[in-house]
Design a protein around this motif. Sequence first.
Motif, PDB file in Angstrom:
ATOM      1  N   MET A   1      -1.794   1.278  -9.370  1.00 61.30           N
ATOM      2  CA  MET A   1      -1.007   0.188  -9.898  1.00 61.30           C
ATOM      3  C   MET A   1       0.485   0.445  -9.708  1.00 61.30           C
ATOM      4  O   MET A   1       1.241  -0.445  -9.369  1.00 61.30           O
ATOM      5  CB  MET A   1      -1.362   0.005 -11.387  1.00 61.30           C
ATOM      6  N   LYS A   2       0.887   1.693  -9.932  1.00 62.93           N
ATOM      7  CA  LYS A   2       2.295   2.044  -9.777  1.00 62.93           C
ATOM      8  C   LYS A   2       2.737   1.898  -8.327  1.00 62.93           C
ATOM      9  O   LYS A   2       3.860   1.491  -8.051  1.00 62.93           O
ATOM     10  CB  LYS A   2       2.555   3.470 -10.265  1.00 62.93           C
ATOM     11  N   LYS A   3       1.823   2.236  -7.385  1.00 62.66           N
ATOM     12  CA  LYS A   3       2.163   2.120  -5.970  1.00 62.66           C
ATOM     13  C   LYS A   3       2.392   0.667  -5.582  1.00 62.66           C
ATOM     14  O   LYS A   3       3.304   0.347  -4.832  1.00 62.66           O
ATOM     15  CB  LYS A   3       1.077   2.733  -5.103  1.00 62.66           C
ATOM     16  N   LYS A   4       1.561  -0.229  -6.113  1.00 57.58           N
ATOM     17  CA  LYS A   4       1.711  -1.657  -5.812  1.00 57.58           C
ATOM     18  C   LYS A   4       3.017  -2.199  -6.383  1.00 57.58           C
ATOM     19  O   LYS A   4       3.708  -2.980  -5.749  1.00 57.58           O
ATOM     20  CB  LYS A   4       0.529  -2.456  -6.349  1.00 57.58           C
ATOM     21  N   TYR A   9       8.558  -3.939  -5.425  1.00 58.11           N
ATOM     22  CA  TYR A   9       9.993  -3.757  -5.669  1.00 58.11           C
ATOM     23  C   TYR A   9      10.735  -3.476  -4.368  1.00 58.11           C
ATOM     24  O   TYR A   9      11.789  -4.056  -4.113  1.00 58.11           O
ATOM     25  CB  TYR A   9      10.212  -2.620  -6.667  1.00 58.11           C
ATOM     26  N   LEU A  10      10.196  -2.608  -3.540  1.00 55.43           N
ATOM     27  CA  LEU A  10      10.846  -2.278  -2.279  1.00 55.43           C
ATOM     28  C   LEU A  10      10.922  -3.486  -1.343  1.00 55.43           C
ATOM     29  O   LEU A  10      11.928  -3.709  -0.680  1.00 55.43           O
ATOM     30  CB  LEU A  10      10.128  -1.118  -1.595  1.00 55.43           C
TER      31      LEU A  10
END
Length: 76
Positions: A1-4, A9-10
């Motif tokens: 989830m954090k990667k998504k 954001y990027l």
Amino acid sequence: MKKKLLLAYLLFFAAKVHAQNIISEKKLAASFPIVSDQMAYIVVNDEDDSLVQKAAILFQKDIEMVSGKKPVIVSS
């Protein structure tokens, strides 16, 4: 989830950094004024779909609300 979330954001940041400057108060090369001292025209074709005609009318109203000047809609 954090990667998504980080990826989202990027991507948002990258899009923001490379965004085009669409509106300018200065005259630039390869640009044209929507509102100026001269009369502006919105050109549509009589054979265009009714939605194109409606879009031209809505665009005309938007320009008038923002600038106080009402461009003429011309049908060819």
